[in-house]
Design a protein around this motif. Structure first.
Motif, PDB file in Angstrom:
ATOM      1  N   TRP A  22       0.830  -1.205   0.000  1.00  0.00           N
ATOM      2  CA  TRP A  22       0.000   0.000   0.000  1.00  0.00           C
ATOM      3  C   TRP A  22       0.863   1.253   0.000  1.00  0.00           C
ATOM      4  O   TRP A  22       0.562   2.232  -0.693  1.00  0.00           O
ATOM      5  N   GLU A  73      -7.501   1.472 -10.804  1.00  0.00           N
ATOM      6  CA  GLU A  73      -7.121   0.647  -9.656  1.00  0.00           C
ATOM      7  C   GLU A  73      -8.295  -0.209  -9.195  1.00  0.00           C
ATOM      8  O   GLU A  73      -8.122  -1.372  -8.829  1.00  0.00           O
ATOM      9  N   ALA A 154      -8.456   0.402  -2.484  1.00  0.00           N
ATOM     10  CA  ALA A 154      -7.416   0.682  -3.472  1.00  0.00           C
ATOM     11  C   ALA A 154      -7.764   1.901  -4.310  1.00  0.00           C
ATOM     12  O   ALA A 154      -6.909   2.749  -4.608  1.00  0.00           O
TER      13      ALA A 154
END
Length: 237
Positions: A22, A73, A154
Motif C-alpha cells: 500500500w 485501480e 485501493a
C-alpha cells in the motif's frame, strides 16, 4: 512451533507485506500526480501566463488523473479479488473431493521450501488438521482468505495519493508572481521527484541512486517537452 503460532506468524508477515504494498502504491500514485500535472501546467504556462487558464487546466488535469487512477485501480483490484476467490473455491473443492491428494500437495510444497519429507508430511498434517483451506491457501497460493484485496480501498488510496501529488505543481504554478512561476514549479517538482524516487526505492528494496535519477530525468523531460509544445502553440496563436 504450534499451528496457531505458525498461523499468526504467517499472518503478521503477510500483513506487513500488505502495508508495504500500500505504501509503495501511494508513493507511485503521488509520483504520477506530480509528473502528469507538472507536465500539463508547465505546458500551459509555455503558452500563456493567465492565472485563471493555468488554474482551470491544472484542476481539470488533477480531477481527470485522480479519477482515472481510481477507476483503473478499482477495476484491476476487482479482477485480482475475483481471481483470488476463484482460486480459493477451486482449492476448497479439491480438498473436499481429494483430501489426501491435497495433503500430499502441501507436503510437496513444504519440501520445496527446504523441509525433509518426514517433517514436511508432519507439518502438512498438523496445518491441515484445523483449517485445511486456510493452510493450503496461505502456503500453496500465497492468499490469506481473511485479507483479500479491497477494490474500494485501493481506488480511494489511488485517488488521494494522485491528488496529493498533483496539488504541488498546481499550487506552485498559480500562487507565485508570473515571473517566478516556472522556476519555482520546476525546482519544487524536481525536489519532490527526488523524494518520491528515494522513498519508492527504499520501500521496494532497490538501490536509491538509479531510481532517483530515472525519476528526475523522466519528470524533467516531461516538463521540457510540454513547455516546448506550449510555447510553440502559444506563438502560433
Amino acid at each position: 512451533m504450534s499451528d496457531q503460532a505458525s498461523s499468526h506468524g504467517g499472518g503478521s508477515v503477510q500483513a506487513t507485506e500488505g502495508r508495504l504494498n500500500w505504501l509503495r502504491a501511494a508513493v507511485l500514485g503521488a509520483n504520477d500526480g506530480v509528473v502528469s500535472t507538472a507536465g500539463l501546467v508547465v505546458g500551459i504556462a509555455g503558452a500563456t501566463e493567465h492565472r485563471g487558464t493555468l488554474l482551470t487546466a491544472g484542476l481539470a488535469g488533477l480531477l481527470a488523473g485522480s479519477l482515472s487512477m481510481a477507476a483503473g485501480e478499482y477495476v484491476s483490484v476487482c479482477a485480482q479479488r475475483d481471481a483470488q476467490r476463484a482460486a480459493l473455491e477451486l482449492e476448497k473443492k479439491e480438498l473436499r473431493d481429494h483430501p489426501r491428494a491435497g495433503r500430499d500437495a502441501l507436503t510437496a510444497v513444504l519440501q520445496q521450501r527446504g523441509l525433509s519429507r518426514a517433517v514436511a508430511y508432519a507439518a502438512a498434517r498438523e496445518l491441515s488438521s484445523k483449517d485445511p483451506l486456510r493452510a493450503h491457501a496461505r502456503v500453496e497460493l500465497g492468499i490469506d482468505p481473511d485479507e483479500l484485496t479491497n477494490p474500494w480501498a485501493a481506488a480511494v488510496a489511488s485517488f488521494l495519493s494522485f491528488t496529493a501529488g498533483a496539488l504541488l505543481p498546481l499550487l506552485l504554478i498559480v500562487l507565485p508572481p508570473a515571473g517566478w512561476r516556472l522556476p519555482v514549479t520546476v525546482v519544487s517538482v524536481l525536489v519532490a521527484l527526488v523524494l518520491t524516487g528515494w522513498v519508492g526505492a527504499r520501500l521496494g528494496g532497490a538501490t536509491t541512486g538509479p531510481a532517483v535519477l530515472r525519476n528526475v530525468i523522466g519528470g524533467a523531460l516531461a516538463m521540457a517537452v510540454t513547455f516546448a509544445v506550449g510555447r510553440m502553440l502559444g506563438s502560433a496563436v
